[in-house]
Design a protein around this motif. Structure first.
Motif, PDB file in Angstrom:
ATOM      1  N   ASP A 185     -51.006  26.067  35.433  1.00  0.00           N
ATOM      2  CA  ASP A 185     -50.286  25.188  36.353  1.00  0.00           C
ATOM      3  C   ASP A 185     -49.481  24.212  35.495  1.00  0.00           C
ATOM      4  N   PHE A 243     -53.495  18.030  41.355  1.00  0.00           N
ATOM      5  CA  PHE A 243     -52.937  17.914  42.702  1.00  0.00           C
ATOM      6  C   PHE A 243     -53.616  18.965  43.597  1.00  0.00           C
ATOM      7  N   SER A 299     -41.250  26.184  45.982  1.00  0.00           N
ATOM      8  CA  SER A 299     -42.093  25.065  45.517  1.00  0.00           C
ATOM      9  C   SER A 299     -43.005  25.548  44.404  1.00  0.00           C
TER      10      SER A 299
END
Ligand SMILES: Cc1ncc(COP(=O)(O)O)c(C=O)c1O
Length: 398
Positions: A165, A93, A62
């Motif tokens: 990210d 997130f 992930s």
């Protein structure tokens, strides 16, 4: 009523469609009898890394796992301590902040700028008071790069490492340099509704061989580096003849050849995919600007940061008035999926680290932000239908 009749199908935030190539590559994996890490995984790593200006790619199960091992590897290699700090944007997130906690470090939140990225002015204001800050973790949200020129300048000035990210922004770039190539490491996700989607999946990319090697060990239970092939992107050695030696406290973050096959098939025409998303986003923005002018819609529409090439993972919208719930319910009833625009600073889990009121831009997003899809399986009719539904809502005076 007219628009309801025109709803031909569900307008989701993301899409997955298996092509001939998908079937062919998946069949190859199944027929090979080898479904754990192998040639497809290596090829997928090589291609994603190359597309993002990096020599090394390390597959994980992930985006969160990729971020987790990226920070862990840096922490171990740099000798950072528990309680040291990592700067994280106030809108992202939850995984971006969670992995800081999971590494026993402290997230320090920074408000966002007009393009929903970590605000360099916020970073500049914070850093003099945070001598324990070790890294910044900018997020390229909704498909576009954060202000990497200014953020990287500040990171270098204060001797901090940068983890990007990139989970929502594969293929996006800032002044010609693609995301993932700015910091020490970039982390990608191929979860559902992402630009490349393999169901679950993630990858960390870097140009630093020591970091690549350590991350590879950490996704494989902390395997001893001697068990890696040094010539092939530090891939694990074939199982035969491998000794069971573990040098670090690692994780079981591996993934299968099947996900790599799904990803490789989609990489075949990623340019077309991004171009269609751009066309759809421009179309929707033009239509909603008209709704702003003529139907008093008062929507804040997404802007492109100067120097950015946007991948449009989704289309974020902030309501001018506190009516998000009514508007999104209206859209959902018309088969248009909406998602909250990533509220973080109001989440109970981060209560001890953040006061929502200290982050006014994030607070507006928490209260009034949501997003819709502009993915490659939507055509101009779908975008018009979506825009009609917005207009109907505002004209109906709801
Ligand atoms: C900005 C951001 N970071 C991290 C993640 C985590 O990725 P994954 O769901 O693959 O763990 C996501 C996923 O949605 C994300 O959007």
């Amino acid at each position: 009523v007219n628009t309801l009749v025109r709803a031909r199908r569900h307008i989701g935030t993301g899409t997955f469609r298996a092509t001939e190539k998908t079937h062919e590559l998946v069949r190859q994996v199944l027929e090979s009898g080898h479904i754990s890490y192998g040639p497809m995984s290596m090829d997928f790593e090589r291609q994603i890394a190359e597309l993002h200006g990096c020599h090394f790619g390390v597959l994980a199960n992930s985006g969160t796992s990729a971020l987790q091992v990226a920070l862990q590897a840096l922490k171990e290699l740099q000798g950072w301590e528990d309680g040291d700090e990592v700067l994280v944007p106030a809108v992202t997130f939850v995984a971006t902040a969670n992995i800081v906690l999971h590494n026993r470090m402290k997230p320090v939140f920074v408000d966002i700028d007009d393009y929903y990225g970590m605000d360099p002015f916020g970073v500049e204001a914070l850093l003099p008071d945070h001598p324990k800050a070790r890294a910044i973790l900018p997020v390229h949200l909704f498909g576009q790069a954060a202000d990497m020129t200014d953020l990287l300048y500040l990171a270098r000035l204060y001797g901090l490492m940068t983890i990007e990210d990139c989970c929502e922004a594969m293929f996006a770039s800032h002044y010609g340099a693609v995301v993932g190539s700015w910091g020490e490491v970039g982390c990608f996700s191929t979860y559902n509704a992402h630009l490349i989607t393999t169901g679950v999946g993630g990858m960390a990319t870097t140009n630093d061989p020591e970091l690549a090697k350590r991350m590879r060990c950490l996704v494989n239970h902390g395997l001893d580096p001697d068990e890696l092939n040094m010539d092939e992107n530090f891939s694990p050695r074939p199982v035969i003849g491998r000794s069971f030696r573990f040098a670090f406290s690692g994780h079981s973050y591996r993934i299968t050849e099947l996900e790599a096959a799904l990803g490789l098939a989609q990489l075949e025409d990623w340019r077309t995919m991004v171009n269609v998303r751009r066309r759809n986003a421009n179309h929707l923005r033009a239509r909603l600007s008209i709704a702003n002018e003529h139907a008093d819609a008062d929507l804040t529409l997404p802007k492109e940061r100067p120097g950015n090439s946007h991948s449009w993972m989704m289309f974020p919208i902030v309501c001018g008035r506190p009516e998000k719930g009514r508007l999104t319910a209206w859209l959902n009833e018309r088969d248009i999926e909406t998602r909250d625009m990533l509220p973080l600073t109001n989440q109970p889990v981060f209560r001890e680290f953040v006061f929502e009121e200290d982050y006014p831009h994030a607070q507006v997003v928490n209260e009034r932000g949501f997003y819709v899809g502009v993915h490659q399986d939507l055509g101009p009719d779908d975008i018009d239908y979506m825009a009609d539904c917005f207009e109907d809502y505002f004209r109906s005076g709801r």
